[in-house]
Motif scaffolding. Structure first.
Motif, short mmCIF file in Angstrom:
data_model
loop_
_atom_site.label_atom_id
_atom_site.label_comp_id
_atom_site.label_asym_id
_atom_site.label_seq_id
_atom_site.Cartn_x
_atom_site.Cartn_y
_atom_site.Cartn_z
N THR A 1 0.82 9.03 -6.27
CA THR A 1 1.24 10.43 -6.10
C THR A 1 2.10 10.89 -7.26
O THR A 1 1.92 12.00 -7.79
N GLU B 1 0.83 -1.21 0.00
CA GLU B 1 0.00 0.00 0.00
C GLU B 1 0.86 1.26 0.00
O GLU B 1 0.51 2.26 -0.63
N LYS B 2 1.99 1.22 0.68
CA LYS B 2 2.90 2.35 0.67
C LYS B 2 3.47 2.57 -0.73
O LYS B 2 3.55 3.71 -1.21
N ARG C 1 2.05 1.63 -3.50
CA ARG C 1 0.95 2.09 -4.35
C ARG C 1 0.72 3.59 -4.16
O ARG C 1 0.53 4.33 -5.13
N THR C 2 0.75 4.05 -2.90
CA THR C 2 0.56 5.48 -2.63
C THR C 2 1.63 6.31 -3.31
O THR C 2 1.34 7.37 -3.89
N ASN C 3 2.88 5.86 -3.25
CA ASN C 3 3.97 6.59 -3.90
C ASN C 3 3.77 6.68 -5.40
O ASN C 3 4.00 7.73 -6.02
#
Length: 554
Positions: free
Chosen positions: A473, A465-466, A468-470
């Motif tokens: 963004t 998930e981290k 994916r967030t990067n």
């Protein structure tokens, strides 16, 4: 096909026989120890033997020597080439020595595997067989988790050990030489004063804070020039076998070296360990300090810091001339930034854009950039006319935005592929988490085992998930949003009727330039001065002519 061994391509339903094409991949990273035997040649040799046993056609052997990076990195040249070849369908099997050669970070390793799997590529490991079954995936995750844990423990253990040694008074230079003005003590545990160089350090601080023999205080540039005239050997001159590279000649000093010396706390008796990390400076609270002999007084050092701050303030130039593209241009020859200056001839003044690589008097003649000066009025005029052509033509504006969106979308395709792989992995791990709940409720498995597996899955999901967030963004920053399109088109409509007024106001023109994110590159082509200019709605090559004509080069 006598005399040629063939293998069945897995998944071929029609029974066709074909040989599988393979890519061999080896890697060493900054986490590897020099004595662990994992050198590139031995990795490739094992992968080659593995592929030959299975009669694979070896398309290419890729070796990733990335000892300057962490074993958790996956954005690497050769690994990116593997991805590109996979998406192009150039091979079917990637052969790797073992799991942690792709990445020692479990989440990132899974991303690479899933991305290649989506492209129809199998990954086979020489040391370990992991079938695509629940049991095989579990064993692979366990091995990858161990590799990730091992990496973190190695880093943590080495860092802690070095810090403890420094706290006990043992200097840690990691094979580097002592700072200028010092040398290692005979027992190698601390720094001691080095006579000739220590005297130079004191002289530098004296010239900077008190002045030379005439009482004139010297700047960092003046000190560098004076030491060069005296042919005083620099740190690199004294340590030519240290592995570093010096562009300047023997005894030639730079102002940057002088500034670094003036700001170093080692000269007031405090040496710091752990100041730097690959991405920059660590927080000061994480530094470990060690007391060493001081070469100057704290009062002198503090005075040097105040003098440095004063010099920076006095050196600032308040811009009195209007430069439409100030801080927005780069040099097409050397890649440096473009500055601006204004010269006066009697009552007349002339403003130019110039490359810092040419104007910098600290560079030796061989290092200076040869880009000529560009008249500011010429450059600003052709760029402004190009910008107006968009603002006055709504159709061209929309077409430019659509073209830019298409170009951006194409450049984001690899990131979107990786994002899709992450989504697949997240869905799979969430399904595994749901099955764990069912197993717990059935009571068929020990609670401790299920809790351990749940903790591992939660760690994988969190890491994915981290990542994916990067990625999301990064994609959002690169893409032109619908809101931006509306803002630009509305803005163009509002000011199109008032462009004549905008031309009378430099501030209005500058605001338009900044809103459109206009940037440019100055260069020469066949003797002509050219500016390659681009913004969020297009890009063109514009000739710089004294008549201010805007000629678009195709």
């Amino acid at each position: 096909m006598a005399g040629i061994a063939v293998r069945v391509f897995p998944g071929e339903a029609n029974g066709r026989w074909m040989m599988r094409k393979a890519v061999l991949y080896a890697r060493v990273s900054g986490d590897d120890r020099g004595t662990d035997g994992r050198n590139l040649d031995s990795q490739l040799e094992m992968c080659r033997a593995y592929a030959q046993e299975r009669d694979y056609i070896i398309k290419v052997e890729l070796a990733e020597d990335d000892r300057g990076a962490s074993g958790a990195e996956i954005d690497l040249p050769q690994l990116n080439r593997v991805r590109d070849m996979a998406h192009a369908g150039e091979f079917e099997v990637l052969v790797v020595r073992e799991l942690d050669r792709l990445s020692r970070n479990l989440a990132k390793q899974l991303i690479v595997e899933q991305e290649l799997k989506r492209a129809g590529v199998d990954i086979e490991y020489v040391l370990g067989e992991y079938p695509d079954t629940p049991e095989g995936n579990l064993m692979k995750h366990v091995r990858a988790t161990i590799a990730e844990f091992e990496r973190e423990k190695i880093v943590e253990r080495n860092t802690r050990g070095r810090r403890d040694m420094v706290r006990r008074g043992q200097i840690m230079l990691h094979g580097n030489e002592a700072p200028y003005g010092y040398q290692l003590s005979d027992d190698g545990t601390t720094l001691v004063e080095s006579g000739p160089e220590a005297r130079i350090v004191r002289l530098v601080f004296q010239w900077y804070t008190e002045g030379d023999e005439t009482g004139k205080r010297l700047s960092s540039v003046g000190i560098a020039k004076r030491l060069t005239e005296m042919q005083v050997p620099t740190w690199m001159d004294l340590h030519r076998d240290s592995g570093g590279h010096k562009k300047r000649g023997y005894g030639e000093w730079s102002y940057a070296t002088i500034l670094k010396m003036l700001h170093s706390e080692v000269y007031i008796g405090t040496w710091h360990y752990g100041k730097h990390r690959p991405s920059g400076l660590n927080d000061r609270k994480d530094w470990v300090s060690m007391e060493v002999p001081s070469l100057i007084s704290e009062e002198t050092w503090e005075w040097a810091q105040k003098q440095s701050k004063k010099n920076r303030i006095m050196a600032r130039r308040h811009t009195k001339t209007d430069y439409l593209l100030r801080c927005l241009l780069t040099c097409g020859r050397c890649g440096r930034s473009i500055g601006a200056l204004t010269t006066r001839d009697g009552d007349k003044s002339y403003s130019y854009y110039m490359c810092y690589g040419r104007a910098n008097h600290r560079l030796s003649p061989g290092d200076k950039c040869l880009l000529p000066y560009f008249r500011v009025d010429h450059v600003d005029a052709v760029v402004w006319e190009w910008v107006k052509s968009f603002l006055m033509d709504p159709k061209a504006l929309i077409q430019g935005l659509e073209a830019q969106q298409k170009k951006t979308e194409e450049s984001c395709h690899p990131a979107r592929e990786r994002l899709a792989a992450i989504e697949d992995l997240l869905a799979d791990n969430h399904r595994q988490m749901e099955r764990l709940v069912d197993l717990y409720l059935s009571g068929d498995f020990p609670r401790e085992m299920l809790v351990e597996h749940k903790t591992r899955l939660e760690g994988i999901i969190e890491a994915l998930e981290k990542e994916r967030t990067n990625l999301v963004t990064r994609l959002e920053v690169q893409m032109i949003t619908a809101e931006q399109v509306v803002t630009i088109t509305d803005f163009a409509r509002k000011i199109a009727s008032g462009l004549d007024e905008a031309e009378k106001s430099f501030e209005a023109r500058r605001r338009i330039i900044e809103l459109l994110d206009v940037t440019g590159t100055l260069t020469e082509e066949d003797g002509d001065k050219v500016v390659y200019v681009q913004c969020v709605i297009g890009d063109k090559a514009l000739s710089i002519l004294p008549t201010f004509q805007n000629i678009v080069q195709t």
